[in-house]
Scaffold this motif. Structure first.
Motif, PDB file in Angstrom:
ATOM      1  N   ILE A  62      14.927  46.899 120.758  1.00  0.00           N
ATOM      2  CA  ILE A  62      14.406  46.339 119.507  1.00  0.00           C
ATOM      3  C   ILE A  62      14.148  44.849 119.685  1.00  0.00           C
ATOM      4  O   ILE A  62      15.063  44.046 119.816  1.00  0.00           O
ATOM      5  N   ALA A  75      13.564  36.745 115.282  1.00  0.00           N
ATOM      6  CA  ALA A  75      14.779  37.377 115.796  1.00  0.00           C
ATOM      7  C   ALA A  75      15.921  37.235 114.803  1.00  0.00           C
ATOM      8  O   ALA A  75      17.008  36.809 115.130  1.00  0.00           O
ATOM      9  N   THR A  80      16.963  39.853 112.519  1.00  0.00           N
ATOM     10  CA  THR A  80      17.742  41.083 112.418  1.00  0.00           C
ATOM     11  C   THR A  80      18.287  41.514 113.769  1.00  0.00           C
ATOM     12  O   THR A  80      19.310  42.189 113.836  1.00  0.00           O
ATOM     13  N   TYR A  81      17.605  41.176 114.830  1.00  0.00           N
ATOM     14  CA  TYR A  81      18.072  41.437 116.187  1.00  0.00           C
ATOM     15  C   TYR A  81      17.678  40.268 117.075  1.00  0.00           C
ATOM     16  O   TYR A  81      16.531  39.828 117.031  1.00  0.00           O
ATOM     17  N   PRO A  82      18.638  39.752 117.812  1.00  0.00           N
ATOM     18  CA  PRO A  82      20.064  40.129 117.871  1.00  0.00           C
ATOM     19  C   PRO A  82      20.890  39.308 116.895  1.00  0.00           C
ATOM     20  O   PRO A  82      20.539  38.180 116.573  1.00  0.00           O
ATOM     21  N   ILE A 134      24.513  39.265 123.665  1.00  0.00           N
ATOM     22  CA  ILE A 134      24.041  40.417 124.436  1.00  0.00           C
ATOM     23  C   ILE A 134      24.715  40.392 125.809  1.00  0.00           C
ATOM     24  O   ILE A 134      24.827  39.337 126.436  1.00  0.00           O
ATOM     25  N   GLN A 157      20.683  33.902 120.918  1.00  0.00           N
ATOM     26  CA  GLN A 157      22.031  34.428 121.096  1.00  0.00           C
ATOM     27  C   GLN A 157      22.424  34.305 122.574  1.00  0.00           C
ATOM     28  O   GLN A 157      21.579  34.397 123.455  1.00  0.00           O
ATOM     29  N   ASP A 170      22.513  50.433 121.447  1.00  0.00           N
ATOM     30  CA  ASP A 170      22.142  49.573 120.326  1.00  0.00           C
ATOM     31  C   ASP A 170      21.376  48.327 120.745  1.00  0.00           C
ATOM     32  O   ASP A 170      21.132  47.437 119.927  1.00  0.00           O
ATOM     33  N   GLY A 171      20.996  48.253 122.015  1.00  0.00           N
ATOM     34  CA  GLY A 171      20.229  47.101 122.475  1.00  0.00           C
ATOM     35  C   GLY A 171      21.070  45.906 122.870  1.00  0.00           C
ATOM     36  O   GLY A 171      20.520  44.864 123.214  1.00  0.00           O
ATOM     37  N   TYR A 172      22.391  46.028 122.849  1.00  0.00           N
ATOM     38  CA  TYR A 172      23.255  44.882 123.163  1.00  0.00           C
ATOM     39  C   TYR A 172      23.919  44.979 124.538  1.00  0.00           C
ATOM     40  O   TYR A 172      24.676  44.102 124.913  1.00  0.00           O
TER      41      TYR A 172
END
Length: 241
Positions: free
Chosen positions: A27, A36, A38-40, A44, A73, A98-100
């Protein structure tokens, strides 16, 4: 290999490095800081399957710095070395999609190992979603300076005259240096001994210390040692010098 004296023993191989993420939750990894929000929303983790200080680790930290600026981040590089990078790959494959949790994967972790081992612990086609291709590199065949051969042709001639007397080190079974060595054995018709180590650092150090005669190493690691006279370069695994 980029050495005119090799003849039919020549091999040309390059190894792409990929950034992949567990599952399919990719995402906005290339989003600008303004979008950016809402994400992240938290740091990470980028998992590297090789020891600190090696080419994969250096690449991860350089890429991580730029990603941190873009995404707003921190990018935390985590080294989980061993088994040719498959320990790290399995860890990321089992992580929450979850993309992290990112994997700095390469040919070894994403292609070679899943094909070589009966149960590597993950299906690379299903476990990861590619994010970006970071680069492609070739390896350099380097020897201990005390070894008699000064060209690849001389190394092959020595190996033919002395079966099983030559040892080459690698970061482990199934890694690109291991397969390069096996390709060299096949195409040159020589019998050389593979000595696997736990990391690329240990592999190149084995050459420096004279525990083995040669290895195939990434230019980022090999070139400074060549320039310092610690190892001798004989050939590259690309089509040209």
């Amino acid at each position: 290999m980029g050495n005119k004296s090799v003849g039919s023993a020549a091999v040309a191989v390059t190894w792409p490095t990929w950034l992949a993420v567990a599952g399919l939750a990719v995402i906005g990894l290339t989003a600008e800081p303004a979008s950016a929000q809402t994400y992240p929303v938290r740091p990470i983790r980028m998992v590297v399957g090789f020891s600190p200080g090696g080419p994969a680790d250096v690449m991860a930290r350089l890429i991580g710095q730029r990603m941190a600026i873009s995404l707003g981040q921190p990018i935390v590089v985590e080294n989980r070395a061993g088994a040719g990078g498959t320990i790290a790959a399995r860890f990321v494959a089992e992580s929450e999609p979850d993309g992290y949790t990112l994997l700095l994967g390469n040919t070894s972790t994403l292609v070679i190992s899943p094909l070589m081992y009966k149960n590597v612990g993950y299906d690379a086609r299903k476990a990861f979603a590619p994010v970006a291709r970071l680069g492609t590199t070739s390896d350099i065949l380097v020897t201990n300076p005390g070894f008699a051969a000064k060209t690849l042709g001389e190394l092959i001639a020595y190996a033919k005259a002395n079966p099983t007397k030559l040892n080459y080190s690698t970061p482990g079974i199934g890694t690109p240096p291991h397969l390069i060595g096996e390709m060299l054995k096949q195409r040159a018709g020589v019998d050389i001994v593979h000595v696997p180590y736990k990391s690329g650092g240990q592999s190149i150090q084995a050459v420096v210390a004279g525990e083995v005669q040669f290895t195939f190493e990434n230019p980022a690691v090999a070139l400074p040692l060549v320039q310092a006279g610690v190892v001798r370069a004989l050939a590259v695994t690309s089509e040209a010098r």
